[in-house]
Design a protein around this motif. Sequence first.
Motif, PDB file in Angstrom:
ATOM      1  N   THR A  48       0.844  -1.191   0.000  1.00 28.95           N
ATOM      2  CA  THR A  48       0.000   0.000   0.000  1.00 28.95           C
ATOM      3  C   THR A  48       0.878   1.239   0.000  1.00 28.95           C
ATOM      4  N   ASP A  49       0.256   2.359  -0.313  1.00 31.20           N
ATOM      5  CA  ASP A  49       0.996   3.616  -0.260  1.00 31.20           C
ATOM      6  C   ASP A  49       1.489   3.876   1.162  1.00 31.20           C
ATOM      7  N   ARG A  50       0.736   3.430   2.150  1.00 26.37           N
ATOM      8  CA  ARG A  50       1.173   3.572   3.547  1.00 26.37           C
ATOM      9  C   ARG A  50       2.398   2.697   3.824  1.00 26.37           C
ATOM     10  N   ASP A  51       2.428   1.484   3.283  1.00 27.04           N
ATOM     11  CA  ASP A  51       3.608   0.628   3.443  1.00 27.04           C
ATOM     12  C   ASP A  51       4.852   1.330   2.909  1.00 27.04           C
ATOM     13  N   ILE A  52       4.725   1.966   1.755  1.00 30.98           N
ATOM     14  CA  ILE A  52       5.867   2.668   1.156  1.00 30.98           C
ATOM     15  C   ILE A  52       6.329   3.787   2.084  1.00 30.98           C
ATOM     16  N   THR A  53       5.377   4.515   2.629  1.00 30.94           N
ATOM     17  CA  THR A  53       5.716   5.632   3.512  1.00 30.94           C
ATOM     18  C   THR A  53       6.371   5.153   4.803  1.00 30.94           C
ATOM     19  N   VAL A  54       5.743   4.170   5.450  1.00 35.94           N
ATOM     20  CA  VAL A  54       6.191   3.738   6.778  1.00 35.94           C
ATOM     21  C   VAL A  54       7.391   2.798   6.738  1.00 35.94           C
ATOM     22  N   ARG A  55       7.436   1.912   5.760  1.00 40.74           N
ATOM     23  CA  ARG A  55       8.497   0.901   5.734  1.00 40.74           C
ATOM     24  C   ARG A  55       9.651   1.222   4.805  1.00 40.74           C
ATOM     25  N   CYS A  56       9.543   2.287   4.065  1.00 42.32           N
ATOM     26  CA  CYS A  56      10.625   2.638   3.139  1.00 42.32           C
ATOM     27  C   CYS A  56      11.052   4.088   3.349  1.00 42.32           C
ATOM     28  N   THR A  57      10.188   5.010   3.023  1.00 41.90           N
ATOM     29  CA  THR A  57      10.536   6.428   3.091  1.00 41.90           C
ATOM     30  C   THR A  57      10.918   6.860   4.504  1.00 41.90           C
ATOM     31  N   ALA A  58      10.116   6.514   5.494  1.00 41.57           N
ATOM     32  CA  ALA A  58      10.374   6.951   6.874  1.00 41.57           C
ATOM     33  C   ALA A  58      11.693   6.402   7.416  1.00 41.57           C
ATOM     34  N   LEU A  59      12.131   5.280   6.862  1.00 41.33           N
ATOM     35  CA  LEU A  59      13.387   4.672   7.313  1.00 41.33           C
ATOM     36  C   LEU A  59      14.583   5.112   6.474  1.00 41.33           C
ATOM     37  N   GLY A  60      14.330   6.002   5.529  1.00 42.79           N
ATOM     38  CA  GLY A  60      15.414   6.518   4.708  1.00 42.79           C
ATOM     39  C   GLY A  60      15.922   5.543   3.656  1.00 42.79           C
ATOM     40  N   GLN A  61      15.119   4.542   3.318  1.00 42.42           N
ATOM     41  CA  GLN A  61      15.547   3.567   2.308  1.00 42.42           C
ATOM     42  C   GLN A  61      15.393   4.149   0.909  1.00 42.42           C
ATOM     43  N   ASP A  62      16.253   3.725   0.028  1.00 42.69           N
ATOM     44  CA  ASP A  62      16.233   4.187  -1.357  1.00 42.69           C
ATOM     45  C   ASP A  62      15.149   3.421  -2.117  1.00 42.69           C
ATOM     46  N   PRO A  63      14.137   4.103  -2.632  1.00 45.52           N
ATOM     47  CA  PRO A  63      13.057   3.422  -3.355  1.00 45.52           C
ATOM     48  C   PRO A  63      13.514   2.803  -4.676  1.00 45.52           C
ATOM     49  N   ASN A  64      14.681   3.208  -5.137  1.00 49.60           N
ATOM     50  CA  ASN A  64      15.213   2.632  -6.374  1.00 49.60           C
ATOM     51  C   ASN A  64      15.872   1.272  -6.141  1.00 49.60           C
ATOM     52  N   THR A  65      16.312   1.022  -4.905  1.00 47.58           N
ATOM     53  CA  THR A  65      16.999  -0.235  -4.615  1.00 47.58           C
ATOM     54  C   THR A  65      16.249  -1.110  -3.611  1.00 47.58           C
ATOM     55  N   THR A  66      15.275  -0.558  -2.917  1.00 44.56           N
ATOM     56  CA  THR A  66      14.475  -1.339  -1.968  1.00 44.56           C
ATOM     57  C   THR A  66      13.425  -2.097  -2.761  1.00 44.56           C
ATOM     58  N   SER A  67      13.358  -3.398  -2.548  1.00 44.96           N
ATOM     59  CA  SER A  67      12.385  -4.200  -3.294  1.00 44.96           C
ATOM     60  C   SER A  67      10.997  -4.107  -2.657  1.00 44.96           C
ATOM     61  N   VAL A  68      10.007  -4.346  -3.461  1.00 47.40           N
ATOM     62  CA  VAL A  68       8.627  -4.400  -2.998  1.00 47.40           C
ATOM     63  C   VAL A  68       8.511  -5.418  -1.865  1.00 47.40           C
ATOM     64  N   ARG A  69       9.198  -6.530  -1.981  1.00 48.30           N
ATOM     65  CA  ARG A  69       9.176  -7.585  -0.957  1.00 48.30           C
ATOM     66  C   ARG A  69       9.544  -7.047   0.424  1.00 48.30           C
ATOM     67  N   GLU A  70      10.491  -6.094   0.470  1.00 47.61           N
ATOM     68  CA  GLU A  70      10.953  -5.533   1.739  1.00 47.61           C
ATOM     69  C   GLU A  70       9.927  -4.600   2.383  1.00 47.61           C
ATOM     70  N   ALA A  71       9.052  -4.008   1.595  1.00 48.51           N
ATOM     71  CA  ALA A  71       8.101  -3.026   2.117  1.00 48.51           C
ATOM     72  C   ALA A  71       6.676  -3.555   2.223  1.00 48.51           C
ATOM     73  N   MET A  72       6.379  -4.647   1.567  1.00 46.66           N
ATOM     74  CA  MET A  72       5.001  -5.150   1.507  1.00 46.66           C
ATOM     75  C   MET A  72       4.529  -5.728   2.837  1.00 46.66           C
ATOM     76  N   THR A  73       3.232  -5.888   2.942  1.00 45.99           N
ATOM     77  CA  THR A  73       2.606  -6.619   4.031  1.00 45.99           C
ATOM     78  C   THR A  73       2.424  -8.044   3.529  1.00 45.99           C
ATOM     79  N   ALA A  74       3.007  -8.994   4.240  1.00 43.31           N
ATOM     80  CA  ALA A  74       2.977 -10.386   3.764  1.00 43.31           C
ATOM     81  C   ALA A  74       1.627 -11.060   3.987  1.00 43.31           C
TER      82      ALA A  74
END
Length: 138
Positions: free
Chosen positions: A48-74
């Motif tokens: 979800t867009d919230r997953d991207i915000t909370v699990r990627c952007t907020a942690l300073g992860q690079d969206p170009n190298t962070t995989s969907v698998r790392e941010a998704m809800t399983a």
Amino acid sequence: MRIGELMTKNLETIEAGEPVRAAALRMRTCNIGSLPVLEGGQLVGMLTDRDITVRCTALGQDPNTTSVREAMTATVITCDAEATLDQAERLMEDKMVRRLVVVDAQRRPVGILSLDDLATVPEEVLHAGEVLERLHQA
């Protein structure tokens, strides 16, 4: 009415190995807030867009190298296209989700049903509002 009659059938999905940026661009292009995640044709998660915000952007992860698998809800709440709207409402309420991925017998996604979809059915508007209210109370 069955879920298969009401669900959104033009389902956008994303592969688990794709970068988060690709998912975000697809969400923007399609004006959607979630994508079922596939791996080898099988449903493995939801992004979800919230997953991207909370699990990627907020942690300073690079969206170009962070995989969907790392941010998704399983954990994905699914239902069958033959389920009734009452069953879908109960499932959404019990699992505290706003959308259900509709799957076939092989667990491949064939559609998505959201609270917004329920609200388009005149006799379901009140029910959808009640489900949403209970989700906010929890």
